[in-house]
Design an enzyme around this catalytic site. Sequence first.
Site, mmCIF file in Angstrom:
data_model
loop_
_atom_site.group_PDB
_atom_site.id
_atom_site.type_symbol
_atom_site.label_atom_id
_atom_site.label_comp_id
_atom_site.label_asym_id
_atom_site.label_seq_id
_atom_site.Cartn_x
_atom_site.Cartn_y
_atom_site.Cartn_z
ATOM 1 N N ASN A 34 0.829 -1.220 0.000
ATOM 2 C CA ASN A 34 0.000 0.000 0.000
ATOM 3 C C ASN A 34 0.861 1.268 0.000
ATOM 4 O OD1 ASN A 34 0.917 0.229 2.605
ATOM 5 N ND2 ASN A 34 -1.039 -0.219 3.592
ATOM 6 N N TYR A 153 3.574 -4.379 19.108
ATOM 7 C CA TYR A 153 4.129 -4.894 17.847
ATOM 8 C C TYR A 153 4.606 -6.336 18.037
ATOM 9 C CZ TYR A 153 7.867 -5.360 14.264
ATOM 10 O OH TYR A 153 8.706 -5.801 13.264
#
Length: 335
Positions: A34, A153
């Site tokens: 993206n 994360y």
Amino acid sequence: MRKIIVTGGFGFLGSHLIELLLAERDNHVHVIDNLSTSPLPLEDLLHEFDDPDRLTYSVADVAAFCQSWDGERCDEIYHLASVVGPAGVLPHAGRIAASIVNDTMAVANLALRYRAKLVDVSTSEVYGGGQDGFCSETMSKIVPPKSSARLEYALGKLAGETALLNLCETQGLEARIVRPFNVTGPRQSGRGGFVLPRFIGQALAGVDITVFGDGRQVRAFTHVKDMVAGIVCAMRNGRKGEVYNLGNPANRCAILELAEEVKRLSGTASRIVFVDPQTIYGPLYEEANNKFPDASKALAELDWEPRYGRQKAIEDTLLYMKGLPEQLLLRLRGF
Ligand SMILES: NC(=O)c1ccc[n+]([C@@H]2O[C@H](COP(=O)([O-])OP(=O)(O)OC[C@H]3O[C@@H](n4cnc5c(N)ncnc54)[C@H](O)[C@@H]3O)[C@@H](O)[C@H]2O)c1
């Protein structure tokens, strides 16, 4: 012709992986990216690839692409797309884990649908520092009491890994997991908080080289070319349902040493100074614990061996950044 999908293929690691895959004449590579954190603008990056005929791409989010893709065949999937970097993850805090798990599950479903082999590129952050920095696949992971964006994360990656390993058992998914330790080299961007492009950018600009904390944090930097070779070896030679540390333990050093090497190799007059990173990135920023890999499992099983020392990684990155037009250098150096 082998049909390969690479998510995050226009990122730092992904771009080197694509080059390696395109060097094999019977591969066709389709990239899904993206462009959210790609180090270079797409047109500049495409310019650096050799054979665009065997490279196609979709500028798209991973999850949306995986749901709608109806290609006729897919043999291998390399999953690299993710938010990443000690500073890069900060704007996504609260949504990091969900996005990592969501994308990983979408990729797993695609791999199951096409009976494709999958390599999931996880992270050494899952170890939370291992035992005094030493991290082996056989060790328990360590979850600290304090929450942080970095922890979110790591836990997102670990949840994704665990789900994939369970799908290997229950659904016959052909997945392998790799856990890269610190990677560096040409095209890495300092914007996500990565240290070498920032140090080199500072050296080239003649401004202070900013070492975070006391600079005694230990890392083992692996040349990106060695890392992507390891990722391909994990796909081809790794065992289904196995996890492999990828990193070069011989390249271990403290961050202050890295700064001194950059100063020496660049010949800059910049001073080395110590700063508190939270004054730059805010209170959510957290340094990683010391960490370096036990890579013995990958060395024994993958027919892979890292070839490049730390100095070569610094020299290659320095040379690359020196050759960039001003506008791209400003984009990559991250300050
Ligand atoms: N760089 C390191 O030192 C390091 C260390 C350990 C693990 N990793 C892992 O390696 C992988 C690649 O890291 P990198 O350093 O190349 O990062 P990068 O930011 O350069 O590359 C990631 C790429 O993925 C794309 N992307 C991100 N989210 C996406 C989404 N939802 N859909 C589509 N595209 C998306 C970005 O635009 C970017 O091009 C990541 O999974 C990261 O967790 C990196």
